[in-house]
Write a protein that holds these residues in place. Structure first.
Motif, PDB file in Angstrom:
ATOM      1  N   MET A   1     -23.840   4.204  61.071  1.00  0.00           N
ATOM      2  CA  MET A   1     -22.471   3.873  61.447  1.00  0.00           C
ATOM      3  C   MET A   1     -21.873   5.007  62.244  1.00  0.00           C
ATOM      4  O   MET A   1     -22.106   6.156  61.969  1.00  0.00           O
ATOM      5  N   ARG A   2     -21.055   4.631  63.185  1.00  0.00           N
ATOM      6  CA  ARG A   2     -20.463   5.661  64.003  1.00  0.00           C
ATOM      7  C   ARG A   2     -19.379   6.390  63.235  1.00  0.00           C
ATOM      8  O   ARG A   2     -18.602   5.817  62.492  1.00  0.00           O
ATOM      9  N   ARG A   3     -19.307   7.690  63.483  1.00  0.00           N
ATOM     10  CA  ARG A   3     -18.394   8.536  62.721  1.00  0.00           C
ATOM     11  C   ARG A   3     -16.945   8.121  62.912  1.00  0.00           C
ATOM     12  O   ARG A   3     -16.165   8.132  61.979  1.00  0.00           O
ATOM     13  N   LEU A   5     -15.529   5.251  63.310  1.00  0.00           N
ATOM     14  CA  LEU A   5     -15.095   4.132  62.480  1.00  0.00           C
ATOM     15  C   LEU A   5     -15.004   4.537  61.027  1.00  0.00           C
ATOM     16  O   LEU A   5     -14.065   4.176  60.318  1.00  0.00           O
ATOM     17  N   GLU A 478     -22.553  -6.276  64.048  1.00  0.00           N
ATOM     18  CA  GLU A 478     -21.378  -5.605  64.584  1.00  0.00           C
ATOM     19  C   GLU A 478     -20.273  -5.657  63.532  1.00  0.00           C
ATOM     20  O   GLU A 478     -20.108  -6.684  62.857  1.00  0.00           O
ATOM     21  N   GLN A 480     -16.028  -4.570  62.746  1.00  0.00           N
ATOM     22  CA  GLN A 480     -14.768  -4.255  63.421  1.00  0.00           C
ATOM     23  C   GLN A 480     -13.679  -4.017  62.387  1.00  0.00           C
ATOM     24  O   GLN A 480     -13.452  -4.833  61.496  1.00  0.00           O
ATOM     25  N   TYR A 488     -11.606  -0.534  66.030  1.00  0.00           N
ATOM     26  CA  TYR A 488     -12.837   0.265  66.060  1.00  0.00           C
ATOM     27  C   TYR A 488     -14.018  -0.657  65.780  1.00  0.00           C
ATOM     28  O   TYR A 488     -14.061  -1.338  64.758  1.00  0.00           O
ATOM     29  N   THR A 489     -14.960  -0.684  66.720  1.00  0.00           N
ATOM     30  CA  THR A 489     -16.129  -1.550  66.620  1.00  0.00           C
ATOM     31  C   THR A 489     -17.401  -0.699  66.623  1.00  0.00           C
ATOM     32  O   THR A 489     -17.496   0.277  67.360  1.00  0.00           O
ATOM     33  N   TYR A 490     -18.337  -1.082  65.787  1.00  0.00           N
ATOM     34  CA  TYR A 490     -19.613  -0.366  65.753  1.00  0.00           C
ATOM     35  C   TYR A 490     -20.705  -1.330  65.336  1.00  0.00           C
ATOM     36  O   TYR A 490     -20.436  -2.480  64.950  1.00  0.00           O
ATOM     37  N   GLU A 491     -21.947  -0.934  65.452  1.00  0.00           N
ATOM     38  CA  GLU A 491     -23.066  -1.771  65.027  1.00  0.00           C
ATOM     39  C   GLU A 491     -24.001  -0.961  64.142  1.00  0.00           C
ATOM     40  O   GLU A 491     -24.084   0.257  64.240  1.00  0.00           O
ATOM     41  N   GLU A 492     -24.680  -1.677  63.263  1.00  0.00           N
ATOM     42  CA  GLU A 492     -25.564  -1.013  62.308  1.00  0.00           C
ATOM     43  C   GLU A 492     -26.712  -1.949  61.950  1.00  0.00           C
ATOM     44  O   GLU A 492     -26.503  -3.156  61.741  1.00  0.00           O
TER      45      GLU A 492
END
Length: 513
Positions: A1-3, A5, A478, A480, A488-492
């Motif tokens: 996960m992006r920091r 978010l 994804e 959000q 804030y959107t990220y993917e994992e």
């Protein structure tokens, strides 16, 4: 996960150590790095979309219709209702939480965006409905689409009066089932809200009309089809609506809005001959008595205008009337209010995203009149509903399954059991190694979808866990989160059904823990 978010997730759920020493209204002033857990007990997730394609309109604003003080706030605990990518999270101040099981805390906002019709947004909290989902669909002023007509025209003004008769036809296309006309007479003067005559060279006329049988009308009809608190003959009363038409009329003289006229304007609305009239128990016909209502968007209230008798011209049915003011108009079948609850049992230990559709069945067509989207918590969920007529059908969509219950009587309280999902529960746990910090959480909305898919699924983070029957291990998703006016959107890649994510301890110092 992006920091970034995770930072926002932590900011959203962190408990301020000094919060317990203050009153709730004082806590609201200190929302800088986190929220007291009590502020996350009642949350509302608002999503504002284009009715036609589901895109997020640009420059959306959300404005409360009155000053609610600190009763309702954004996710940062501020009276700043900034919308980001069509989304905003609202929270109820714990000082204003419902004090009884049947008490409802209600708030109204106006959602607006350039090129779209304004919409009243109602946010209701109750003990049985703490995590609220509010889908909002805005009508474009310029897009013709299936079941929707959006037309405009200009007419010349001379010495503050309309130079010659102007007639606008709406709905006259292959994608619409009904049509109609608005006619303004020569010599008409146009007035603003204060009754002042508007001066200009031309008047612009905008008309948006939605077919009554279209499911789209269910999504945009102000206040919904059912229980309405209306103004009738100078008094407030409750009634139920089943719309037979819906037309929004706006006019502008040199960009200033017209509200009234020196002469009345003539309106003709076609009524779909296939529509079921629950007052008579059969399809609409000439001679049926219906009611005309106008909408006051300033306070979100329908106002009774007059009764109208359905007439027939050729093989079409019409409601014809005149008016001296502009707003949204609807020809409706009025019915007594019948309200009750569905008791829907979620037999699992996790929230389940559900969509509930209520239908009314006529002799030739079935109409969806209510759509409810909600996360069902474990155990019994009490869902309030309003019925129309005596033949109601329910469709419950959840975990890829559809449950149908027919022949529900008006006011009946059926008990509904959700089938056990066939899929395996997937749990994402966030581990946060911050010393001497209690990161408790009540609930916080999050959206997710499988990579490559277009439809978001609404979920809830609780106790720093996201649980879902809609996700499947071995796929990339994804996610959000909306916080304080930012999305804030990220993917994992989720590798297992019990996915653990350990937050870097450096993050604790970044957010000043």
């Amino acid at each position: 996960m992006r920091r970034v978010l995770l930072l926002m997730m932590l900011v959203a759920v962190a408990m301020i150590p000094t919060a317990c020493e203050k009153m709730p209204n004082e806590i609201a002033d200190d929302f800088k790095l986190g929220l007291d857990v009590n502020f996350l007990e009642y949350t509302a997730q608002l999503e504002i979309k284009d009715l036609e394609d589901g895109s997020y309109p640009e420059n959306v604003t959300l404005t409360p219709v009155t000053d609610y003080g600190t009763s309702i706030l954004n996710s940062a605990g501020e009276k700043n209702f900034k919308v980001s990518d069509g989304n905003i999270i609202l929270i109820l101040n714990p000082a204003d939480r419902p004090q009884a099981s049947n008490e409802v805390k209600s708030f109204k906002f106006v959602a607006s965006a350039p090129g779209y019709q304004n919409s009243i947004v109602k946010v209701n909290f109750s003990e049985n409905n703490k995590t609220v989902q509010v889908p909002i669909h805005l009508l474009s002023k310029t897009k013709d689409s299936d079941g929707v007509s959006a037309v405009s025209g200009n007419a010349e003004i001379s010495e503050s009066e309309l130079k010659e008769n102007k007639k606008i036809t709406f709905g006259d296309n292959s994608s619409k089932r009904t049509s109609g006309t608005v006619e303004v007479k020569a010599g008409t003067r146009f007035l603003n809200t204060n009754g002042k005559v508007l001066k200009g060279s031309s008047v612009n006329i905008e008309i948006i009309d939605v077919d009554a049988n279209s499911e789209k009308l269910t999504k945009v009809f102000p206040g919904g089809f059912t229980k309405q608190t209306v103004l009738k003959n100078g008094a407030s009363e409750e009634t139920s609506f089943l719309p037979m038409s819906y037309t929004s009329i706006n006019m502008y003289v040199d960009n200033e809005e017209v509200k009234d006229f020196s002469n009345s304007i003539d309106i003709s609305m076609e009524i779909d001959q296939n529509l079921f009239n629950p007052q008579t128990g059969r399809n609409i016909k000439a001679g049926d008595q219906l009611a005309i209502y106008s909408y006051e968007i300033e306070n979100g209230t329908w106002v009774y205008e007059k009764d109208v008798t359905v007439s027939k011209t050729g093989n079409k049915f019409y409601a014809n009337f005149d008016t001296n003011h502009l707003t949204d108009y609807s020809i409706v079948a009025e019915l007594p209010v019948c309200s009750d609850i569905f008791e829907i049992n979620n037999p699992t230990d996790s929230n389940i995203q559900a969509k509930i559709e209520l239908e009314i069945t006529g002799s030739s067509e079935t109409r969806v009149y209510t759509i409810i989207e909600q996360n069902l918590t474990p155990g019994i969920n009490k869902i309030p509903y309003n019925g129309i007529g005596s033949n109601i059908s329910l469709k419950l969509y959840t975990s890829g399954e559809v449950l149908t219950i027919d022949n529900i009587s008006c006011g009946e309280s059926p008990a509904i059991e959700i089938p056990e999902p066939e899929s395996e529960l997937l749990t994402i746990t966030i581990n946060i190694p911050c010393e001497d910090v209690d990161l408790n959480i009540a609930s916080y909305p999050i959206k997710y979808r499988k990579q490559g898919e277009s439809q978001w699924i609404n979920g809830v983070i609780k106790n720093l866990k996201l649980e879902s029957y809609e996700m499947e291990a071995g796929n990339t998703y994804e996610f959000q989160v909306q916080f304080d006016g930012q999305t804030y959107t990220y993917e994992e890649f989720i590798s297992s059904t019990n996915y653990q994510f350990d937050v870097d301890s450096d993050l604790c110092s970044e957010i000043n823990f």
